[in-house]
Design a protein around this motif. Structure first.
Motif, PDB file in Angstrom:
ATOM      1  N   LYS A 299       0.921   7.952  -4.038  1.00  0.00           N
ATOM      2  CA  LYS A 299       0.186   8.583  -5.137  1.00  0.00           C
ATOM      3  C   LYS A 299      -0.918   9.494  -4.604  1.00  0.00           C
ATOM      4  CE  LYS A 299       0.998   4.964  -8.505  1.00  0.00           C
ATOM      5  NZ  LYS A 299       0.406   3.875  -9.273  1.00  0.00           N
ATOM      6  N   VAL A 300      -1.614   9.042  -3.565  1.00  0.00           N
ATOM      7  CA  VAL A 300      -2.678   9.866  -2.969  1.00  0.00           C
ATOM      8  C   VAL A 300      -2.077  11.141  -2.378  1.00  0.00           C
ATOM      9  CG1 VAL A 300      -4.375   9.954  -1.098  1.00  0.00           C
ATOM     10  CG2 VAL A 300      -4.218   7.928  -2.529  1.00  0.00           C
ATOM     11  N   VAL A 301      -0.916  11.028  -1.740  1.00  0.00           N
ATOM     12  CA  VAL A 301      -0.264  12.197  -1.150  1.00  0.00           C
ATOM     13  C   VAL A 301       0.121  13.192  -2.239  1.00  0.00           C
ATOM     14  CG1 VAL A 301       1.816  12.973   0.064  1.00  0.00           C
ATOM     15  CG2 VAL A 301       0.525  11.031   0.936  1.00  0.00           C
ATOM     16  N   ARG A 302       0.635  12.689  -3.372  1.00  0.00           N
ATOM     17  CA  ARG A 302       1.026  13.584  -4.462  1.00  0.00           C
ATOM     18  C   ARG A 302      -0.182  14.266  -5.096  1.00  0.00           C
ATOM     19  NH1 ARG A 302       3.570   9.737  -7.770  1.00  0.00           N
ATOM     20  NH2 ARG A 302       4.548   8.561  -6.127  1.00  0.00           N
TER      21      ARG A 302
ATOM     22  N   ALA B 194      -3.907  -2.077   5.619  1.00  0.00           N
ATOM     23  CA  ALA B 194      -2.992  -1.627   4.571  1.00  0.00           C
ATOM     24  C   ALA B 194      -2.728  -0.119   4.606  1.00  0.00           C
ATOM     25  CB  ALA B 194      -3.513  -2.054   3.207  1.00  0.00           C
ATOM     26  N   PRO B 195      -3.736   0.716   4.828  1.00  0.00           N
ATOM     27  CA  PRO B 195      -3.447   2.156   4.859  1.00  0.00           C
ATOM     28  C   PRO B 195      -2.694   2.619   6.108  1.00  0.00           C
ATOM     29  CG  PRO B 195      -5.795   1.767   4.519  1.00  0.00           C
ATOM     30  CD  PRO B 195      -5.165   0.471   4.842  1.00  0.00           C
ATOM     31  N   GLN B 196      -2.411   1.726   7.051  1.00  0.00           N
ATOM     32  CA  GLN B 196      -1.729   2.136   8.272  1.00  0.00           C
ATOM     33  C   GLN B 196      -0.329   2.674   7.992  1.00  0.00           C
ATOM     34  OE1 GLN B 196      -1.630  -0.892  11.235  1.00  0.00           O
ATOM     35  NE2 GLN B 196      -0.710   0.405  12.763  1.00  0.00           N
ATOM     36  N   CYS B 197       0.269   2.283   6.872  1.00  0.00           N
ATOM     37  CA  CYS B 197       1.590   2.815   6.527  1.00  0.00           C
ATOM     38  C   CYS B 197       1.516   4.322   6.282  1.00  0.00           C
ATOM     39  CB  CYS B 197       2.158   2.099   5.319  1.00  0.00           C
ATOM     40  SG  CYS B 197       1.175   2.323   3.820  1.00  0.00           S
ATOM     41  N   ALA B 198       0.338   4.837   5.960  1.00  0.00           N
ATOM     42  CA  ALA B 198       0.181   6.275   5.734  1.00  0.00           C
ATOM     43  C   ALA B 198       0.394   7.071   7.006  1.00  0.00           C
ATOM     44  CB  ALA B 198      -1.199   6.574   5.166  1.00  0.00           C
ATOM     45  N   VAL B 199       0.170   6.456   8.158  1.00  0.00           N
ATOM     46  CA  VAL B 199       0.331   7.180   9.418  1.00  0.00           C
ATOM     47  C   VAL B 199       1.771   7.645   9.568  1.00  0.00           C
ATOM     48  CG1 VAL B 199       0.190   6.981  11.927  1.00  0.00           C
ATOM     49  CG2 VAL B 199      -1.589   5.967  10.500  1.00  0.00           C
ATOM     50  N   ALA B 200       2.721   6.741   9.383  1.00  0.00           N
ATOM     51  CA  ALA B 200       4.132   7.121   9.501  1.00  0.00           C
ATOM     52  C   ALA B 200       4.566   8.029   8.354  1.00  0.00           C
ATOM     53  CB  ALA B 200       4.997   5.872   9.537  1.00  0.00           C
ATOM     54  N   LEU B 201       4.138   7.721   7.151  1.00  0.00           N
ATOM     55  CA  LEU B 201       4.535   8.492   5.979  1.00  0.00           C
ATOM     56  C   LEU B 201       3.992   9.918   6.018  1.00  0.00           C
ATOM     57  CD1 LEU B 201       5.833   8.365   3.101  1.00  0.00           C
ATOM     58  CD2 LEU B 201       3.577   7.722   2.278  1.00  0.00           C
TER      59      LEU B 201
ATOM     60  N   SER C 267      -3.238  15.459  -0.709  1.00  0.00           N
ATOM     61  CA  SER C 267      -2.380  16.044   0.322  1.00  0.00           C
ATOM     62  C   SER C 267      -2.106  14.985   1.381  1.00  0.00           C
ATOM     63  CB  SER C 267      -3.059  17.259   0.964  1.00  0.00           C
ATOM     64  OG  SER C 267      -4.148  16.830   1.757  1.00  0.00           O
ATOM     65  N   PRO C 268      -1.078  15.210   2.222  1.00  0.00           N
ATOM     66  CA  PRO C 268      -0.826  14.260   3.311  1.00  0.00           C
ATOM     67  C   PRO C 268      -1.991  14.196   4.299  1.00  0.00           C
ATOM     68  CG  PRO C 268       1.062  15.725   3.039  1.00  0.00           C
ATOM     69  CD  PRO C 268      -0.016  16.212   2.131  1.00  0.00           C
ATOM     70  N   ASP C 269      -2.680  15.319   4.477  1.00  0.00           N
ATOM     71  CA  ASP C 269      -3.824  15.336   5.391  1.00  0.00           C
ATOM     72  C   ASP C 269      -4.931  14.393   4.913  1.00  0.00           C
ATOM     73  OD1 ASP C 269      -2.573  17.324   6.933  1.00  0.00           O
ATOM     74  OD2 ASP C 269      -3.340  18.877   5.585  1.00  0.00           O
ATOM     75  N   PHE C 270      -5.209  14.431   3.629  1.00  0.00           N
ATOM     76  CA  PHE C 270      -6.248  13.574   3.057  1.00  0.00           C
ATOM     77  C   PHE C 270      -5.881  12.102   3.219  1.00  0.00           C
ATOM     78  CE2 PHE C 270      -8.112  11.199  -0.470  1.00  0.00           C
ATOM     79  CZ  PHE C 270      -9.451  11.498  -0.302  1.00  0.00           C
ATOM     80  N   ALA C 271      -4.635  11.754   2.944  1.00  0.00           N
ATOM     81  CA  ALA C 271      -4.186  10.362   3.071  1.00  0.00           C
ATOM     82  C   ALA C 271      -4.252   9.896   4.522  1.00  0.00           C
ATOM     83  CB  ALA C 271      -2.772  10.214   2.525  1.00  0.00           C
ATOM     84  N   LEU C 272      -3.940  10.787   5.452  1.00  0.00           N
ATOM     85  CA  LEU C 272      -3.990  10.431   6.867  1.00  0.00           C
ATOM     86  C   LEU C 272      -5.436  10.198   7.319  1.00  0.00           C
ATOM     87  CD1 LEU C 272      -2.055   9.991   9.215  1.00  0.00           C
ATOM     88  CD2 LEU C 272      -2.380  12.357   9.841  1.00  0.00           C
ATOM     89  N   ILE C 273      -6.349  10.991   6.825  1.00  0.00           N
ATOM     90  CA  ILE C 273      -7.771  10.784   7.138  1.00  0.00           C
ATOM     91  C   ILE C 273      -8.252   9.465   6.544  1.00  0.00           C
ATOM     92  CG2 ILE C 273     -10.095  11.652   6.667  1.00  0.00           C
ATOM     93  CD1 ILE C 273      -8.861  14.494   6.879  1.00  0.00           C
ATOM     94  N   PHE C 274      -7.828   9.165   5.328  1.00  0.00           N
ATOM     95  CA  PHE C 274      -8.165   7.903   4.670  1.00  0.00           C
ATOM     96  C   PHE C 274      -7.671   6.716   5.495  1.00  0.00           C
ATOM     97  CE2 PHE C 274      -6.747   4.636   1.558  1.00  0.00           C
ATOM     98  CZ  PHE C 274      -7.985   4.260   1.094  1.00  0.00           C
ATOM     99  N   ALA C 275      -6.454   6.807   6.011  1.00  0.00           N
ATOM    100  CA  ALA C 275      -5.896   5.736   6.850  1.00  0.00           C
ATOM    101  C   ALA C 275      -6.663   5.619   8.163  1.00  0.00           C
ATOM    102  CB  ALA C 275      -4.423   6.001   7.128  1.00  0.00           C
ATOM    103  N   GLY C 276      -7.026   6.741   8.739  1.00  0.00           N
ATOM    104  CA  GLY C 276      -7.782   6.720   9.986  1.00  0.00           C
ATOM    105  C   GLY C 276      -9.145   6.070   9.837  1.00  0.00           C
TER     106      GLY C 276
ATOM    107  N   ALA D 286       0.805  -1.226   0.000  1.00  0.00           N
ATOM    108  CA  ALA D 286       0.000   0.000   0.000  1.00  0.00           C
ATOM    109  C   ALA D 286       0.836   1.272   0.000  1.00  0.00           C
ATOM    110  CB  ALA D 286      -0.933   0.007   1.206  1.00  0.00           C
ATOM    111  N   VAL D 287       2.133   1.183   0.241  1.00  0.00           N
ATOM    112  CA  VAL D 287       2.963   2.392   0.299  1.00  0.00           C
ATOM    113  C   VAL D 287       2.920   3.154  -1.019  1.00  0.00           C
ATOM    114  CG1 VAL D 287       5.354   3.207   0.481  1.00  0.00           C
ATOM    115  CG2 VAL D 287       4.483   1.571   2.123  1.00  0.00           C
TER     116      VAL D 287
END
Length: 110
Positions: free
Chosen positions: A37-40, A86-93, A43-52, A31-32
């Motif tokens: 791609k979602v971050v690009r 799978a989206p949990q990797c977004a938390v660290a990234l 935004s990182p905020d959107f990807a973090l909400i998606f992971a949450g 999933a990384v």
């Protein structure tokens, strides 16, 4: 708490728990690229909400799986939790990227 839920309610063995951890890690590794791609694009905020949101459904799976027939509990748990973990990797990234966005340009190297 997760261990008790997996062993007592889902009737999983130590081997099944080991397989779970391996599959979860492979799912996060796969999933990384998707998260990057979602971050690009967004935004990182959107990807973090998606992971949450994905992680919020993990307890729901723990509640629903014990109500399935015993033969399907392990496989169902592994598949659903892999998709949701799978989206949990977004938390660290994304956390690092959000912190870099908040830091002034002068102090970013610190």
């Amino acid at each position: 708490m997760w261990y008790l839920g997996q062993v007592k309610y889902c009737k999983m063995s130590e081997m099944t728990l080991s397989i779970c951890n391996g599959v979860f890690n492979i799912g996060q590794l796969a999933a990384v690229g998707m998260i990057a791609k979602v971050v690009r694009k967004k935004s990182p905020d959107f990807a973090l909400i998606f992971a949450g949101i994905g992680l919020c459904f993990c307890p729901v799976i723990m509640i629903l799986v014990p109500h399935l027939p015993l033969a399907y509990r392990g496989v169902t748990f592994i598949v659903l939790m892999t998709v949701l973990n799978a989206p949990q990797c977004a938390v660290a990234l994304c956390t690092v990227q959000i912190l870099l966005n908040a830091a002034p340009e002068k102090n970013r190297s610190l």
